[in-house]
Enzyme design. Structure first.
Site, PDB file in Angstrom:
ATOM      1  N   ASP A 140       1.737   7.203   1.826  1.00 26.22           N
ATOM      2  CA  ASP A 140       2.298   8.350   1.090  1.00 26.22           C
ATOM      3  C   ASP A 140       3.514   8.851   1.875  1.00 26.22           C
ATOM      4  O   ASP A 140       3.460   9.890   2.548  1.00 26.22           O
ATOM      5  CB  ASP A 140       1.243   9.464   0.972  1.00 26.22           C
ATOM      6  CG  ASP A 140      -0.001   8.984   0.253  1.00 26.22           C
ATOM      7  OD1 ASP A 140       0.039   8.858  -0.985  1.00 26.22           O
ATOM      8  OD2 ASP A 140      -1.000   8.685   0.946  1.00 26.22           O
ATOM      9  N   HIS A 166       0.861  -1.190   0.000  1.00 27.25           N
ATOM     10  CA  HIS A 166       0.000   0.000   0.000  1.00 27.25           C
ATOM     11  C   HIS A 166       0.895   1.236   0.000  1.00 27.25           C
ATOM     12  O   HIS A 166       1.237   1.772   1.049  1.00 27.25           O
ATOM     13  CB  HIS A 166      -0.934  -0.028   1.226  1.00 27.25           C
ATOM     14  CG  HIS A 166      -1.890   1.121   1.310  1.00 27.25           C
ATOM     15  ND1 HIS A 166      -3.004   1.106   2.122  1.00 27.25           N
ATOM     16  CD2 HIS A 166      -1.911   2.321   0.689  1.00 27.25           C
ATOM     17  CE1 HIS A 166      -3.669   2.236   2.007  1.00 27.25           C
ATOM     18  NE2 HIS A 166      -3.004   3.010   1.145  1.00 27.25           N
ATOM     19  N   HIS A 206       1.217   4.768  -2.550  1.00 29.72           N
ATOM     20  CA  HIS A 206       0.804   5.529  -3.739  1.00 29.72           C
ATOM     21  C   HIS A 206       2.072   6.144  -4.310  1.00 29.72           C
ATOM     22  O   HIS A 206       2.742   6.912  -3.611  1.00 29.72           O
ATOM     23  CB  HIS A 206      -0.183   6.637  -3.364  1.00 29.72           C
ATOM     24  CG  HIS A 206      -1.410   6.116  -2.680  1.00 29.72           C
ATOM     25  ND1 HIS A 206      -2.596   5.906  -3.355  1.00 29.72           N
ATOM     26  CD2 HIS A 206      -1.628   5.744  -1.399  1.00 29.72           C
ATOM     27  CE1 HIS A 206      -3.490   5.422  -2.498  1.00 29.72           C
ATOM     28  NE2 HIS A 206      -2.941   5.321  -1.313  1.00 29.72           N
ATOM     29  N   GLU A 250     -11.035   3.773   6.275  1.00 29.31           N
ATOM     30  CA  GLU A 250      -9.954   4.670   6.716  1.00 29.31           C
ATOM     31  C   GLU A 250     -10.642   5.799   7.489  1.00 29.31           C
ATOM     32  O   GLU A 250     -10.546   5.884   8.702  1.00 29.31           O
ATOM     33  CB  GLU A 250      -9.176   5.196   5.505  1.00 29.31           C
ATOM     34  CG  GLU A 250      -8.071   6.203   5.854  1.00 29.31           C
ATOM     35  CD  GLU A 250      -7.399   6.828   4.612  1.00 29.31           C
ATOM     36  OE1 GLU A 250      -7.966   6.756   3.504  1.00 29.31           O
ATOM     37  OE2 GLU A 250      -6.309   7.420   4.786  1.00 29.31           O
ATOM     38  N   HIS A 266      -9.548   1.073  -0.956  1.00 23.41           N
ATOM     39  CA  HIS A 266      -9.472   1.794   0.317  1.00 23.41           C
ATOM     40  C   HIS A 266     -10.870   1.760   0.933  1.00 23.41           C
ATOM     41  O   HIS A 266     -11.860   2.097   0.257  1.00 23.41           O
ATOM     42  CB  HIS A 266      -9.087   3.251   0.091  1.00 23.41           C
ATOM     43  CG  HIS A 266      -7.630   3.472  -0.186  1.00 23.41           C
ATOM     44  ND1 HIS A 266      -6.952   2.853  -1.190  1.00 23.41           N
ATOM     45  CD2 HIS A 266      -6.727   4.273   0.440  1.00 23.41           C
ATOM     46  CE1 HIS A 266      -5.683   3.264  -1.176  1.00 23.41           C
ATOM     47  NE2 HIS A 266      -5.524   4.127  -0.203  1.00 23.41           N
TER      48      HIS A 266
HETATM   49  N1  ADE Z   1      -4.602   8.709  -2.055  1.00 25.49           N
HETATM   50  C1  ADE Z   1      -3.352   8.779  -1.590  1.00 25.49           C
HETATM   51  N2  ADE Z   1      -3.316   8.464  -0.292  1.00 25.49           N
HETATM   52  C2  ADE Z   1      -4.580   8.166   0.078  1.00 25.49           C
HETATM   53  C3  ADE Z   1      -5.194   7.742   1.283  1.00 25.49           C
HETATM   54  N3  ADE Z   1      -4.497   7.579   2.407  1.00 25.49           N
HETATM   55  N4  ADE Z   1      -6.522   7.544   1.285  1.00 25.49           N
HETATM   56  C4  ADE Z   1      -7.224   7.730   0.182  1.00 25.49           C
HETATM   57  N5  ADE Z   1      -6.701   8.117  -0.975  1.00 25.49           N
HETATM   58  C5  ADE Z   1      -5.385   8.323  -1.029  1.00 25.49           C
HETATM   59 ZN    ZN Z   2      -3.683   4.828   0.544  1.00 30.58          ZN
END
Ligand code: ADE
Ligand code: ZN
Length: 350
Positions: A287, A25, A27, A208, A205
């Site tokens: 990220d 996971h 991006h 969250e 996703h």
């Molecule tokens: N795009 C990049 N990071 C993300 C995250 N944590 N949740 C949803 N979309 C994303």
């Molecule tokens: Zn993510």
């Protein structure tokens, strides 16, 4: 069985860093460091809203997912040429090698780029070239997962899929990301049905910021094989039992969760509860350029903040990362063997 019961706690950081692991996971646009954002902006003649690297970094004070996404999409605006996508991904792979990542499944957000007039060929060309170089230069195996932006329409997602299908052999799956609240999975049920017909792996996703129901919907309406984040599953005990029973992996991202205020502190993260419930949890960086650290930093800070996590949990998380990956069983077996070898080696070091 508590196989590492005698493992001394002071050697835990060494174990966390040395363990071979997969990252499932991340991006790729979220690995763009401020320095690279400014370098690419200069190279491409793009003007940024921020005066310099320090001013951009100072803006990384997020209050929720949306406040992050606004800056994340602005950062991605410097990506224009194939070489930019290559440079971004190679920078991640070099960093991944330091963290002993042997396999990475990278999310990419093509709609962020095609909406600015960047052709799909440019995106795919740069990322695929980097994946090939990661294998030959760093020994890292990798795969690409195309994410649909859930704040955009179903028609936009179908359009992205159509543009991506000529490159079908270069990505293994599809995911769903961006603003979760108010964008439930059912909006994309038909797109994901089509993706399944193309034999693509499905992740999403869910849970969250959004409710546990979105996790159920990602499973039932999209056919998700893994849930990204999923930490809010604990609000639905029957769902937790189902995730354990069906061994649906959750790709959990602790530093991200704290930066985006899903949890106030790492000490309050529910990772121990998820593990205790028998879930196939993996640790990931999400990220890393925005959230204060790459994968090993997530491991180190999380284990430091949660003293109930042991060497057995560390080994379990690394094993889970291989189990949950979309690679052949034989390859998983090799990585598990290498993990066992490294654990034994760290255990016998003074
Ligand atoms: N795009 C990049 N990071 C993300 C995250 N944590 N949740 C949803 N979309 C994303
Ligand atoms: Zn993510």
């Amino acid at each position: 069985m508590d196989t590492l019961a005698d493992f001394p706690r002071q050697k835990l950081p060494a174990l966390l860093q040395a363990m071979p692991k997969a990252e499932l996971h991340v991006h790729i646009e979220g690995t763009l460091e401020p320095e690279l954002i400014f370098a690419l902006a200069r190279r491409n003649g793009v003007t940024l809203r921020y005066a310099d690297v320090q001013a951009l970094r100072a803006a990384y004070a997020f209050t929720d997912l949306q406040s992050f996404l606004d800056i994340y999409y602005a950062g991605a605006s410097v990506l224009l040429q194939e070489q930019d996508f290559f440079d971004m991904a190679m920078a991640y792979f070099r960093r991944a090698a330091v963290d002993r990542i042997v396999h990475a499944e990278l999310f990419f957000d093509p709609q962020t780029h095609t909406a600015r007039g960047v052709p799909m060929q440019t995106i795919m060309g740069g990322l695929v070239r980097a994946c090939t170089a990661a294998r030959s230069e760093l020994g890292i195996s990798s795969a690409l997962i195309l994410c649909f932006l859930r704040h955009l329409s179903e028609a936009d997602a179908f359009d992205a899929l159509e543009q991506a299908l000529p490159y079908r052999q270069h990505f293994i799956g599809v995911g769903l990301d961006s603003s979760e609240r108010g964008h439930p999975p059912d909006k994309f049920a038909r797109v994901f049905a089509q993706c399944r017909e193309h034999g693509l792996h499905i992740v999403a996703h869910a849970g969250e910021e959004g409710p546990a129901q979105y996790i159920r919907d990602a499973l039932d309406l999209l056919g998700a094989q893994r849930i990204d984040h999923g930490v809010r599953c604990v609000e639905d005990p029957e769902l937790v039992r189902r995730l354990a029973r069906e061994r649906i992996p959750l790709t959990v991202c602790p530093l991200s969760n704290v930066k985006l205020k899903v949890f106030d502190t790492l000490a309050e993260h529910n990772l121990p509860a998820l593990l205790d419930a028998g879930l196939c949890v993996t640790l990931n960086s999400d990220d890393p350029a925005y959230f204060g650290g790459y994968l090993n930093q997530n491991f180190l800070e999380t284990f430091a903040a949660l003293p109930q996590l042991t060497a057995d949990h560390a080994a379990q998380l690394a094993r889970n990362s291989f189990d949950a990956s979309f690679v052949a069983e034989a390859t998983k077996g090799r990585w598990r063997d290498e993990l066992a070898r490294v654990i034994a080696q760290v255990a016998k070091e003074p």
